[in-house]
Motif scaffolding. Structure first.
Motif, PDB file in Angstrom:
ATOM      1  N   CYS A 189       3.425   8.986   6.414  1.00 43.50           N
ATOM      2  CA  CYS A 189       3.908   7.691   5.919  1.00 43.50           C
ATOM      3  C   CYS A 189       4.623   6.917   7.021  1.00 43.50           C
ATOM      4  CB  CYS A 189       4.851   7.894   4.732  1.00 43.50           C
ATOM      5  SG  CYS A 189       4.011   8.179   3.160  1.00 43.50           S
TER       6      CYS A 189
ATOM      7  N   HIS B 210      -3.889  -1.195  -0.053  1.00 43.78           N
ATOM      8  CA  HIS B 210      -3.647  -0.007   0.781  1.00 43.78           C
ATOM      9  C   HIS B 210      -4.936   0.626   1.270  1.00 43.78           C
ATOM     10  CE1 HIS B 210      -4.713   2.243  -2.829  1.00 43.78           C
ATOM     11  NE2 HIS B 210      -3.816   1.549  -3.485  1.00 43.78           N
TER      12      HIS B 210
ATOM     13  N   ALA C 177       1.929   5.534   9.284  1.00 42.85           N
ATOM     14  CA  ALA C 177       1.175   4.445   8.652  1.00 42.85           C
ATOM     15  C   ALA C 177       2.036   3.201   8.477  1.00 42.85           C
ATOM     16  CB  ALA C 177       0.630   4.904   7.300  1.00 42.85           C
ATOM     17  N   GLU C 178       3.334   3.394   8.215  1.00 43.78           N
ATOM     18  CA  GLU C 178       4.213   2.247   8.025  1.00 43.78           C
ATOM     19  C   GLU C 178       4.328   1.440   9.312  1.00 43.78           C
ATOM     20  OE1 GLU C 178       8.660   1.249   6.201  1.00 43.78           O
ATOM     21  OE2 GLU C 178       7.951   3.316   6.405  1.00 43.78           O
TER      22      GLU C 178
ATOM     23  N   TRP D 282       5.939  -0.727   3.255  1.00 43.29           N
ATOM     24  CA  TRP D 282       6.071   0.665   2.825  1.00 43.29           C
ATOM     25  C   TRP D 282       5.515   0.896   1.437  1.00 43.29           C
ATOM     26  CZ3 TRP D 282       8.848   2.140  -1.434  1.00 43.29           C
ATOM     27  CH2 TRP D 282       9.760   1.215  -1.963  1.00 43.29           C
TER      28      TRP D 282
ATOM     29  N   GLU E 282       1.276  -0.598   9.433  1.00 40.50           N
ATOM     30  CA  GLU E 282       1.211  -1.598   8.367  1.00 40.50           C
ATOM     31  C   GLU E 282       2.329  -2.640   8.477  1.00 40.50           C
ATOM     32  OE1 GLU E 282      -0.926  -1.931   5.585  1.00 40.50           O
ATOM     33  OE2 GLU E 282      -2.202  -0.612   6.759  1.00 40.50           O
TER      34      GLU E 282
ATOM     35  N   SER F 234       2.766  -0.293   0.189  1.00 44.23           N
ATOM     36  CA  SER F 234       1.344  -0.022   0.358  1.00 44.23           C
ATOM     37  C   SER F 234       1.120   1.381   0.912  1.00 44.23           C
ATOM     38  CB  SER F 234       0.720  -1.052   1.307  1.00 44.23           C
ATOM     39  OG  SER F 234       0.841  -2.357   0.782  1.00 44.23           O
ATOM     40  N   VAL F 235       2.010   1.799   1.802  1.00 42.52           N
ATOM     41  CA  VAL F 235       1.880   3.132   2.392  1.00 42.52           C
ATOM     42  C   VAL F 235       2.094   4.210   1.336  1.00 42.52           C
ATOM     43  CG1 VAL F 235       2.882   4.741   4.051  1.00 42.52           C
ATOM     44  CG2 VAL F 235       2.509   2.358   4.700  1.00 42.52           C
TER      45      VAL F 235
ATOM     46  N   ALA G  33      -4.814   1.950   5.016  1.00 40.89           N
ATOM     47  CA  ALA G  33      -3.943   3.048   5.436  1.00 40.89           C
ATOM     48  C   ALA G  33      -4.743   4.342   5.520  1.00 40.89           C
ATOM     49  CB  ALA G  33      -2.783   3.208   4.460  1.00 40.89           C
TER      50      ALA G  33
END
Length: 434
Positions: free
Chosen positions: A267, A242, A270-271, A278, A274, A280-281, A245
């Motif tokens: 989130c 992560h 960032a999702e 999720w 990414e 990792s977020v 992020a």
């Protein structure tokens, strides 16, 4: 006694008396930080109600895989790859695994991680000829901070005073891991003698439940198992790292509602970047919670602990992808099922408590204070109604029950070093006054 290094008799400098409550990973990480960063003679007691240092890697629990990959398990904060390099140098040199992908992403047996931690403990100890490290098995009942000293009262009635106390009890204050494993195997042995055994009920759905369930199945137990947990889902596997992020600046609002609107919004953004990772977020978002926390008044912090800490922990804790796949396969057999059961106040011998919830309530009882008034600062210092309890620090999952943040071992190590450096500053101030 575990180990001892005796200060030279001719030294005129008194030894600082330190207690570390908890001999598990948090306690060992704190003691290593003391040996590396506290540059005065000291005597440290590692106090545990049940276990000796390193016991988390004993027996069946030692066969369970670490919940985090090697890249996140260093006990040296300025060398995050220390455990991975230790694996490579000691066990994987010229091996197929090392040549294919390296050890950074491996989840290894906990007994192996225990060997690494104890190796770093021994190395740090060998460099300090001016300290004593002792172990003491005892159940702490009361903690009183008074006149820059901390008094510990044990179950047997004895009281001992220390210059500083680190509370690093992990989950042991509420549901002992050793007790969970012992009870599960005793129940499985009883049920294996029945032609039509009743269901074995496991309370909790974190890494401990996963390790116990899969080890029971690997040992040949085939009876029905119920998993009673809220919200009734499996712990999630690790996603990609992560580090990439990023989040915008936290809100200046003093409202918990605004804080979590910010986390949810960031989130979602960032999702999208990414590509759906999720997990990792969420891991990255946990790192932002400490910054959000600073703006919240005590009332809002208490609201978080009562209503959101459990959900935050559930969605933040990760397990190895291989373990997650094995759990999914086990549920598909029908032998193991999630059930909605109220947690009984008195559990029978067929119900095994595998929960791993850090307990701020237990910590408040030890200190004899109201839970709503208790908090911890960035250095792990304990406060009541915003006023510091001198010479008391909290580290690891015990600290996570007082303030939000990532539920990862790297955060425990960072907390330990921050707490030791803060203690050193406080010790210097006291010495200057005297």
């Amino acid at each position: 006694m575990f180990v001892e290094r005796i200060a030279p008799q001719e030294s005129s400098q008194p030894m600082t008396q330190i207690a570390v409550i908890g001999a598990g990973l948090s306690g060992l990480a704190t003691t290593i930080a003391l040996m590396k960063r506290f540059h005065q003679p000291f005597e440290a007691w590692l106090i545990d109600a049940q276990d000796a240092p390193g016991a988390f890697g004993n027996g069946p629990a030692g066969r369970a895989l670490t919940t985090e990959p090697a890249r996140d398990l260093s006990v040296v904060p300025d060398r995050p790859d220390d455990f991975a390099e230790w694996l490579k140098g000691n066990l994987l040199a010229d091996g197929a695994i090392a040549s294919l992908r390296g050890p950074q992403d491996l989840h290894v047996p906990r007994a192996l991680f225990r060997d690494y931690v104890m190796a770093r403990f021994s190395e740090a100890l060998s460099l300090r000829k001016d300290i004593r490290i002792r172990t003491f098995r005892g159940d702490v009942r009361d903690i009183v901070s008074q006149n820059d000293r901390v008094h510990l009262r044990f179950k047997e009635g004895e009281t001992v005073a220390f210059d500083h106390v680190f509370i690093a009890t992990g989950f042991g204050t509420t549901h002992s891991e050793t007790d969970s494993w012992r009870a599960a195997y005793a129940a499985a042995d009883r049920f294996s003698q029945h032609e039509d055994p009743p269901a074995l009920t496991l309370l909790g759905n974190g890494p401990r439940f996963a390790a116990i369930l899969l080890d029971l199945r690997a040992s040949g137990y085939a009876g029905p198992v119920q998993v009673a947990a809220s919200p009734g889902r499996l712990p999630q596997p690790y996603g990609r790292g992560h580090d990439r992020a990023s989040f915008g600046p936290p809100p200046v609002s003093r409202s918990l509602r605004d804080a979590f609107h910010y986390i949810r919004r960031e989130c979602r953004s960032a999702e999208g970047r990414e590509m759906g990772q999720w997990q990792s977020v969420v891991d990255a978002a946990s790192l932002r919670l400490s910054a959000v926390w600073r703006n919240l008044p005590q009332k809002e912090r208490n609201h978080y602990r009562r209503h959101l800490l459990h959900l935050h922990r559930h969605f933040s804790v990760r397990i190895a992808r291989d373990i997650h796949r094995r759990l999914v396969a086990e549920l598909e057999t029908g032998r193991t099922q999630f059930v909605s059961l109220p947690v009984p106040e008195r559990r029978d011998e067929n119900t095994i408590d595998c929960r791993e919830t850090p307990s701020a309530s237990a910590l408040a009882r030890l200190l004899g204070v109201d839970l709503g008034a208790l908090s911890a600062n960035d250095c792990g210092g304990l406060l009541v109604e915003g006023k510091p309890l001198h010479s008391l620090s909290v580290v690891g999952t015990a600290a996570s029950s007082l303030r939000p943040g990532p539920f990862v071992f790297a955060e425990t190590v960072r907390q330990a070093y921050r707490a030791v450096l803060d203690m050193q500053r406080h010790t210097f101030v006291l010495a200057s006054r005297s």
